[in-house]
Design a protein around this motif. Sequence first.
Motif, PDB file in Angstrom:
ATOM      1  N   ALA A 254    -131.656  -2.074 -77.042  1.00  0.00           N
ATOM      2  CA  ALA A 254    -132.949  -2.180 -76.378  1.00  0.00           C
ATOM      3  C   ALA A 254    -132.838  -2.506 -74.901  1.00  0.00           C
ATOM      4  O   ALA A 254    -133.683  -2.080 -74.110  1.00  0.00           O
ATOM      5  CB  ALA A 254    -133.800  -3.248 -77.076  1.00  0.00           C
ATOM      6  N   MET A 255    -131.798  -3.270 -74.500  1.00  0.00           N
ATOM      7  CA  MET A 255    -131.721  -3.749 -73.121  1.00  0.00           C
ATOM      8  C   MET A 255    -130.380  -3.475 -72.457  1.00  0.00           C
ATOM      9  O   MET A 255    -130.203  -3.790 -71.286  1.00  0.00           O
ATOM     10  CB  MET A 255    -131.979  -5.265 -73.088  1.00  0.00           C
ATOM     11  N   GLY A 256    -129.437  -2.922 -73.211  1.00  0.00           N
ATOM     12  CA  GLY A 256    -128.129  -2.653 -72.637  1.00  0.00           C
ATOM     13  C   GLY A 256    -127.303  -3.898 -72.404  1.00  0.00           C
ATOM     14  O   GLY A 256    -126.345  -3.874 -71.618  1.00  0.00           O
ATOM     15  N   ARG A 257    -127.649  -4.993 -73.066  1.00  0.00           N
ATOM     16  CA  ARG A 257    -126.930  -6.255 -72.878  1.00  0.00           C
ATOM     17  C   ARG A 257    -125.791  -6.381 -73.869  1.00  0.00           C
ATOM     18  O   ARG A 257    -125.916  -6.027 -75.035  1.00  0.00           O
ATOM     19  CB  ARG A 257    -127.893  -7.436 -73.052  1.00  0.00           C
ATOM     20  N   GLU A 258    -124.668  -6.898 -73.423  1.00  0.00           N
ATOM     21  CA  GLU A 258    -123.518  -7.168 -74.278  1.00  0.00           C
ATOM     22  C   GLU A 258    -123.428  -8.674 -74.501  1.00  0.00           C
ATOM     23  O   GLU A 258    -123.134  -9.423 -73.571  1.00  0.00           O
ATOM     24  CB  GLU A 258    -122.232  -6.646 -73.626  1.00  0.00           C
ATOM     25  N   ASN A 259    -123.702  -9.107 -75.704  1.00  0.00           N
ATOM     26  CA  ASN A 259    -123.693 -10.528 -76.016  1.00  0.00           C
ATOM     27  C   ASN A 259    -122.401 -10.939 -76.716  1.00  0.00           C
ATOM     28  O   ASN A 259    -121.811 -10.162 -77.461  1.00  0.00           O
ATOM     29  CB  ASN A 259    -124.895 -10.899 -76.904  1.00  0.00           C
ATOM     30  N   ASN A 260    -122.016 -12.174 -76.481  1.00  0.00           N
ATOM     31  CA  ASN A 260    -120.835 -12.729 -77.133  1.00  0.00           C
ATOM     32  C   ASN A 260    -121.179 -13.070 -78.577  1.00  0.00           C
ATOM     33  O   ASN A 260    -122.209 -13.690 -78.845  1.00  0.00           O
ATOM     34  CB  ASN A 260    -120.387 -13.982 -76.365  1.00  0.00           C
ATOM     35  N   ILE A 261    -120.307 -12.687 -79.497  1.00  0.00           N
ATOM     36  CA  ILE A 261    -120.602 -12.934 -80.904  1.00  0.00           C
ATOM     37  C   ILE A 261    -120.591 -14.428 -81.218  1.00  0.00           C
ATOM     38  O   ILE A 261    -121.311 -14.890 -82.109  1.00  0.00           O
ATOM     39  CB  ILE A 261    -119.588 -12.162 -81.798  1.00  0.00           C
ATOM     40  N   ARG A 262    -119.796 -15.181 -80.473  1.00  0.00           N
ATOM     41  CA  ARG A 262    -119.773 -16.633 -80.691  1.00  0.00           C
ATOM     42  C   ARG A 262    -121.112 -17.259 -80.295  1.00  0.00           C
ATOM     43  O   ARG A 262    -121.644 -18.114 -81.014  1.00  0.00           O
ATOM     44  CB  ARG A 262    -118.636 -17.260 -79.885  1.00  0.00           C
ATOM     45  N   ALA A 263    -121.666 -16.805 -79.164  1.00  0.00           N
ATOM     46  CA  ALA A 263    -122.965 -17.336 -78.740  1.00  0.00           C
ATOM     47  C   ALA A 263    -124.068 -16.934 -79.700  1.00  0.00           C
ATOM     48  O   ALA A 263    -124.966 -17.728 -80.019  1.00  0.00           O
ATOM     49  CB  ALA A 263    -123.282 -16.846 -77.328  1.00  0.00           C
ATOM     50  N   ALA A 264    -124.022 -15.685 -80.192  1.00  0.00           N
ATOM     51  CA  ALA A 264    -125.035 -15.232 -81.146  1.00  0.00           C
ATOM     52  C   ALA A 264    -124.941 -16.016 -82.449  1.00  0.00           C
ATOM     53  O   ALA A 264    -125.963 -16.388 -83.042  1.00  0.00           O
ATOM     54  CB  ALA A 264    -124.855 -13.737 -81.415  1.00  0.00           C
ATOM     55  N   PHE A 265    -123.731 -16.287 -82.902  1.00  0.00           N
ATOM     56  CA  PHE A 265    -123.545 -17.071 -84.124  1.00  0.00           C
ATOM     57  C   PHE A 265    -124.049 -18.498 -83.926  1.00  0.00           C
ATOM     58  O   PHE A 265    -124.679 -19.081 -84.822  1.00  0.00           O
ATOM     59  CB  PHE A 265    -122.066 -17.068 -84.507  1.00  0.00           C
ATOM     60  N   HIS A 266    -123.788 -19.056 -82.745  1.00  0.00           N
ATOM     61  CA  HIS A 266    -124.273 -20.411 -82.443  1.00  0.00           C
ATOM     62  C   HIS A 266    -125.798 -20.461 -82.496  1.00  0.00           C
ATOM     63  O   HIS A 266    -126.387 -21.407 -83.054  1.00  0.00           O
ATOM     64  CB  HIS A 266    -123.764 -20.851 -81.067  1.00  0.00           C
ATOM     65  N   ASP A 267    -126.453 -19.452 -81.910  1.00  0.00           N
ATOM     66  CA  ASP A 267    -127.913 -19.409 -81.945  1.00  0.00           C
ATOM     67  C   ASP A 267    -128.432 -19.275 -83.377  1.00  0.00           C
ATOM     68  O   ASP A 267    -129.425 -19.892 -83.746  1.00  0.00           O
ATOM     69  CB  ASP A 267    -128.431 -18.247 -81.102  1.00  0.00           C
ATOM     70  N   THR A 268    -127.756 -18.454 -84.166  1.00  0.00           N
ATOM     71  CA  THR A 268    -128.174 -18.260 -85.558  1.00  0.00           C
ATOM     72  C   THR A 268    -128.083 -19.560 -86.344  1.00  0.00           C
ATOM     73  O   THR A 268    -129.016 -19.939 -87.065  1.00  0.00           O
ATOM     74  CB  THR A 268    -127.300 -17.183 -86.225  1.00  0.00           C
ATOM     75  N   ILE A 269    -126.967 -20.269 -86.210  1.00  0.00           N
ATOM     76  CA  ILE A 269    -126.783 -21.527 -86.938  1.00  0.00           C
ATOM     77  C   ILE A 269    -127.748 -22.596 -86.423  1.00  0.00           C
ATOM     78  O   ILE A 269    -128.276 -23.406 -87.194  1.00  0.00           O
ATOM     79  CB  ILE A 269    -125.321 -22.014 -86.801  1.00  0.00           C
ATOM     80  N   THR A 270    -128.002 -22.601 -85.123  1.00  0.00           N
ATOM     81  CA  THR A 270    -128.842 -23.642 -84.531  1.00  0.00           C
ATOM     82  C   THR A 270    -130.313 -23.464 -84.875  1.00  0.00           C
ATOM     83  O   THR A 270    -131.010 -24.429 -85.200  1.00  0.00           O
ATOM     84  CB  THR A 270    -128.669 -23.659 -83.007  1.00  0.00           C
TER      85      THR A 270
END
Length: 455
Positions: A254-270
């Motif tokens: 949707a936005m062409g952004r490359e996110n870190n999987i560690r940060a995405a996992f942190h957000d999911t758990i949080t």
Amino acid sequence: METRTPPKVVQNQSHQVLEIRVSSSTPSKVQEPIHPNKPAMGWRIFRWLSSLVFNVHLCLVAVLVIFLTVRGLQLASKTHHFHPEKWYPPLLASIGSSGIIAFIWQAFTGCSPSMAFKTAFWFSPVISLASGVFFIIVGSRGGLAAGVILIVSSLILSVYVCWINHRLNYAIQLLSLSTKYPPTNTAIFVIGSIVVGILYASFLVIGIGGAIAVTSGFKALFIAAILLSLTWSLQVIKNIVQVTISRIKYLNLAMGRENNIRAAFHDTITYSVGTISLGSAIIPLISFIQGSARSMRLVAGDSDEFLFSCANCYSGLASMLRNHGNRWGFVHVGVYNKGIVQASYDTWEAFKRVDLEIVIDSDLTVSFCVLCGVSGGAICSIISGIWALIIHKSYATELAIYAFLIGYFLCRIAMAWPQACVSAYYVAYADNPLHPRFDSTVPERIRDLRRRLQV
């Protein structure tokens, strides 16, 4: 005097009309995700309660497993009613095998989505039939029941594969398209999730063994509680993987952004564990209701008999539940931190706005993941059952059933990432179908399905 509009102007005008038509129903710019997005107070409380219930349940099950293990080993050394050296090795070996099979499925899908898709649809009925024959050979009452169920299921799967054969090419094309560029370190993340599932399943089956050793009227209740915990917990792990991967893929599409999987996992758990635990409990039930409603419609057809008079009512109930609780909503759970009900509703409304509902109804991605799980479970049941049949025949049926369940859920964890990629592709397309990242694959599929319905 007649004036002619240059071709470029006509083309631009038609393109503008198309943009106006779509933009009236679809946002031209995807909302920027913000964490943490604060839902309504009522939902925040409910989400917190869901997370609390899940965590408390983990603690209670851990206490129960430790108690049953200690008590079971004490009784086993005194009464010889239970033989740990014959019960644990086959099942633990099958759990290890299920981890290997799960890893193979996820690697196979990553390397060759087309071959993995075809293999799952044609291999699962065969291995399910083999597992059913094994249960029949064991000869116990439970083995006969399980064997009949698996043999009938394998025949139904064979008919299903022939029925949906014409839909395979599109499903393979979309799977290949959506998984072409997986998030960085996806394999490591999925392997880690499989390892967590293996460790948790191994811990719980130790408690099941202890429950069998305890000669108590509550033995069946203890085993049922542990199996329910196993099912719910592994579902939560699978959906954590799905939310994490779908968040990254959605932002990329949707936005062409490359996110870190560690940060995405942190957000999911949080932020999303409460939502995921709730969704993991209700969405399988809604999916079952939806599947049974679809089967009822096929059987009823245009009949007006009393037996099928409630088919339309049941289908309406299934549709209403699906609109407010579906697996596609997990994408918005990860991206926008929505509750599962609101995320499911918003996602389905977006599907309706761009005529994507007809494509979603015929999607085969979930069937592919389920068949991977069925094949993995069937292989594990054969491994555990044959081992137990050799060393202690009376354990064969029980161990094979436990191995099937664990193998199924571990393979579903492994296949959560391609399911997440496909979900993110569909949801991102529904939110902005004119985005240049999307080719003509989905629009052509919509037109094809419309033509078939009109014939």
